[in-house]
Design an enzyme around this catalytic site. Structure first.
Site, PDB file in Angstrom:
ATOM      1  N   GLY A  10       0.842  -1.212   0.000  1.00 52.90           N
ATOM      2  CA  GLY A  10       0.000   0.000   0.000  1.00 52.90           C
ATOM      3  C   GLY A  10       0.869   1.251   0.000  1.00 52.90           C
ATOM      4  O   GLY A  10       1.909   1.279   0.646  1.00 52.90           O
ATOM      5  N   ARG A  72       1.020  -5.276  -4.790  1.00 51.12           N
ATOM      6  CA  ARG A  72       1.325  -6.327  -3.805  1.00 51.12           C
ATOM      7  C   ARG A  72       1.701  -7.576  -4.599  1.00 51.12           C
ATOM      8  O   ARG A  72       0.896  -8.469  -4.799  1.00 51.12           O
ATOM      9  CB  ARG A  72       0.107  -6.575  -2.910  1.00 51.12           C
ATOM     10  CG  ARG A  72      -0.175  -5.413  -1.982  1.00 51.12           C
ATOM     11  CD  ARG A  72      -1.094  -5.798  -0.837  1.00 51.12           C
ATOM     12  NE  ARG A  72      -1.175  -4.716   0.127  1.00 51.12           N
ATOM     13  CZ  ARG A  72      -2.132  -3.809   0.143  1.00 51.12           C
ATOM     14  NH1 ARG A  72      -3.106  -3.842  -0.737  1.00 51.12           N
ATOM     15  NH2 ARG A  72      -2.121  -2.848   1.053  1.00 51.12           N
ATOM     16  N   ASP A 103       5.771  -5.194   6.051  1.00 54.05           N
ATOM     17  CA  ASP A 103       6.288  -6.450   6.590  1.00 54.05           C
ATOM     18  C   ASP A 103       6.322  -7.559   5.530  1.00 54.05           C
ATOM     19  O   ASP A 103       7.310  -8.285   5.424  1.00 54.05           O
ATOM     20  CB  ASP A 103       5.429  -6.876   7.788  1.00 54.05           C
ATOM     21  CG  ASP A 103       6.134  -7.901   8.641  1.00 54.05           C
ATOM     22  OD1 ASP A 103       7.140  -7.557   9.268  1.00 54.05           O
ATOM     23  OD2 ASP A 103       5.696  -9.072   8.630  1.00 54.05           O
ATOM     24  N   THR A 125       4.771   1.513   6.410  1.00 52.34           N
ATOM     25  CA  THR A 125       3.366   1.187   6.660  1.00 52.34           C
ATOM     26  C   THR A 125       2.681   2.409   7.230  1.00 52.34           C
ATOM     27  O   THR A 125       3.203   3.043   8.157  1.00 52.34           O
ATOM     28  CB  THR A 125       3.171   0.004   7.630  1.00 52.34           C
ATOM     29  OG1 THR A 125       1.823   0.038   8.105  1.00 52.34           O
ATOM     30  CG2 THR A 125       4.081   0.076   8.843  1.00 52.34           C
ATOM     31  N   ASP A 127       0.143   2.248   8.916  1.00 54.61           N
ATOM     32  CA  ASP A 127      -0.405   1.848  10.214  1.00 54.61           C
ATOM     33  C   ASP A 127       0.603   2.018  11.361  1.00 54.61           C
ATOM     34  O   ASP A 127       0.226   1.916  12.524  1.00 54.61           O
ATOM     35  CB  ASP A 127      -0.863   0.380  10.174  1.00 54.61           C
ATOM     36  CG  ASP A 127      -2.084   0.165   9.292  1.00 54.61           C
ATOM     37  OD1 ASP A 127      -2.702   1.167   8.885  1.00 54.61           O
ATOM     38  OD2 ASP A 127      -2.417  -0.993   9.012  1.00 54.61           O
ATOM     39  N   ASP A 129       2.939   0.039  12.448  1.00 58.31           N
ATOM     40  CA  ASP A 129       2.929  -1.096  13.376  1.00 58.31           C
ATOM     41  C   ASP A 129       4.085  -2.077  13.179  1.00 58.31           C
ATOM     42  O   ASP A 129       3.988  -3.230  13.569  1.00 58.31           O
ATOM     43  CB  ASP A 129       1.577  -1.833  13.301  1.00 58.31           C
ATOM     44  CG  ASP A 129       1.263  -2.347  11.913  1.00 58.31           C
ATOM     45  OD1 ASP A 129       2.083  -2.152  10.996  1.00 58.31           O
ATOM     46  OD2 ASP A 129       0.184  -2.950  11.750  1.00 58.31           O
ATOM     47  N   ARG A 171      -5.496  -2.025  10.581  1.00 59.07           N
ATOM     48  CA  ARG A 171      -5.998  -3.406  10.510  1.00 59.07           C
ATOM     49  C   ARG A 171      -5.814  -4.135  11.839  1.00 59.07           C
ATOM     50  O   ARG A 171      -6.754  -4.651  12.408  1.00 59.07           O
ATOM     51  CB  ARG A 171      -5.216  -4.197   9.462  1.00 59.07           C
ATOM     52  CG  ARG A 171      -5.297  -3.685   8.077  1.00 59.07           C
ATOM     53  CD  ARG A 171      -4.340  -4.473   7.200  1.00 59.07           C
ATOM     54  NE  ARG A 171      -4.714  -5.875   7.164  1.00 59.07           N
ATOM     55  CZ  ARG A 171      -5.640  -6.374   6.374  1.00 59.07           C
ATOM     56  NH1 ARG A 171      -6.288  -5.585   5.531  1.00 59.07           N
ATOM     57  NH2 ARG A 171      -5.945  -7.653   6.388  1.00 59.07           N
TER      58      ARG A 171
HETATM   59  O1  F6P Z   1      -1.852  -1.967   5.728  1.00 57.30           O
HETATM   60  C1  F6P Z   1      -2.029  -0.610   5.500  1.00 57.30           C
HETATM   61  C2  F6P Z   1      -3.444  -0.323   5.090  1.00 57.30           C
HETATM   62  O2  F6P Z   1      -3.583   1.041   4.810  1.00 57.30           O
HETATM   63  C3  F6P Z   1      -4.477  -0.789   6.114  1.00 57.30           C
HETATM   64  O3  F6P Z   1      -4.678   0.129   7.148  1.00 57.30           O
HETATM   65  C4  F6P Z   1      -5.676  -1.005   5.228  1.00 57.30           C
HETATM   66  O4  F6P Z   1      -6.517  -1.995   5.746  1.00 57.30           O
HETATM   67  C5  F6P Z   1      -5.072  -1.479   3.961  1.00 57.30           C
HETATM   68  O5  F6P Z   1      -3.763  -1.027   3.904  1.00 57.30           O
HETATM   69  C6  F6P Z   1      -5.846  -1.023   2.751  1.00 57.30           C
HETATM   70  O6  F6P Z   1      -5.199  -1.518   1.624  1.00 57.30           O
HETATM   71  P1  F6P Z   1      -5.749  -1.283   0.134  1.00 57.30           P
HETATM   72  O7  F6P Z   1      -5.384   0.085  -0.274  1.00 57.30           O
HETATM   73  O8  F6P Z   1      -5.074  -2.311  -0.679  1.00 57.30           O
HETATM   74  O9  F6P Z   1      -7.221  -1.468   0.181  1.00 57.30           O
END
Ligand code: F6P
Length: 340
Positions: A10, A72, A103, A125, A127, A129, A171
């Site tokens: 992401g 991804r 990760d 990330t 997040d 985390d 998440r």
């Molecule tokens: O892992 C980072 C994150 O932003 C999460 O908080 C969220 O659930 C996810 O990626 C969303 O990913 P995408 O943009 O692929 O929907």
């Protein structure tokens, strides 16, 4: 030497600042040549590799997203994919690869390092985390986006005497919810680390509405009730992980039913990941980029850069992956003082 860079997973604000820092440091400090693998590892798998001269990174410091694109894409998904990557690395005479990713990307990068590729990672990330680094770039931009939204929602919540529920990213951990909730004066913050109880939550809101006529509740997408599960969209992302989302609407229906107070939902979604990075993230991303090239020059491969206090240090990828940094319970206790 020819140095490749890729961005994977992401996106988040600050990726372009890393790319700029890598290219400028590689060319100006070490005399390397730079190329970019487009859309993460996919570019190296398919031969979608572009030159990155100094001019390619001009004017991108403040831009969100990534000029290289992202995906991804698992470089180890099968032997054929890995073989294609190795072929393209040889074909383009790439001496080292800087992988910017979360990760999952770092784990895959470690596997590729075991196949002989010289890799240095940069953790990423939104997040925040990843346990082995104190902070990841992009996080404080997301916190700012949510804080700005909370400021705006306060005034309309107050005018209409409503409960405003704000669903944010997170998440497995509630860092964005916690820090933005603290900065934006949330009356309740619900995070994955602390499953909530509907009775207690609604009692607290009803109690608050005896003296106040509005409430702001921030909920991380991965938050769940103590007697239930996380809410997902029933779809998987390309890493096979469930796509989160929907807890806000579920909660608002339940709160409205139990309290009788009108409750509205705002899902901030990808606005948290888009747009221009705040100054802190530009600086951090720049430092990560410079440190990654320094690690390449020092031959510290199969390592990624981690922020420890004020220092950026390379740590072995294998030691740093797979450890989740939960939202700080002491900070949550501070936020709780302002609940209700
Ligand atoms: O892992 C980072 C994150 O932003 C999460 O908080 C969220 O659930 C996810 O990626 C969303 O990913 P995408 O943009 O692929 O929907």
């Amino acid at each position: 030497m020819r140095l490749a860079i890729l961005t994977s997973g992401g996106d988040c604000p600050g990726l372009n600042a890393v790319i700029r820092a890598v290219v400028r440091t590689a060319i100006n400090k070490y005399g390397y040549e730079c190329v970019g693998s487009r859309n993460g590892w996919r570019g190296l798998a398919t031969g979608d590799v572009i030159p990155l001269p100094l001019s390619s990174v001009s004017g991108i410091l403040y831009r969100g997203g990534t000029i290289l694109g992202t995906s991804r894409f698992n470089p180890c998904e099968n032997n054929e994919t890995t073989a294609h990557i190795l072929e393209h690395i040889n074909l383009h005479a790439i001496g080292a690869v800087i992988c910017v990713g979360g990760d999952g990307t770092l784990r895959a990068s470690h596997e590729m390092a075991l196949k002989g590729i010289h890799i240095v990672g940069v953790p990423k990330t939104i997040d925040n985390d990843i346990a082995s680094t104190d902070v990841t770039f992009g996080f404080y931009t997301a916190v700012q986006v949510v804080t700005d939204a909370l400021d705006r929602l306060h005034t309309t919540a107050e005018s209409h005497h409503r409960i405003m529920l704000v669903e944010v990213m997170g998440r497995d951990t509630g860092w964005i919810a916690l820090m933005a909730g603290l900065a934006g004066g949330a009356d309740m913050i619900l995070i994955p680390e602390k499953p909530f109880n509907y009775d207690k939550l609604c009692d607290a809101l009803k109690k608050r509405h005896k003296t106040k006529n509005f409430s702001i509740v921030v909920v991380a997408e991965g938050a769940k009730p103590d007697d239930g599960d996380t809410v997902t969209l029933g779809k998987l992302d390309s890493f096979g992980r469930p796509r989160f989302g929907g807890i806000g609407y579920l909660l608002s229906d339940e709160i409205e039913k139990r309290t009788g107070i009108e409750t509205r939902v705002t899902v901030l979604g990808h606005t948290q990941r888009g747009g221009t990075p705040v100054a802190f993230d530009r600086i951090l991303a720049t430092r990560f980029g410079v440190a990654a090239v320094d690690a390449v020059a020092a031959g510290q491969f199969d390592h990624f850069i981690a922020l420890r206090g004020e220092q950026l240090i390379p740590i072995p990828i294998a030691d740093g992956i797979g450890k989740t940094k939960m939202a700080d319970s002491e900070i949550y206790e501070i936020a709780e003082i302002f609940f209700g």
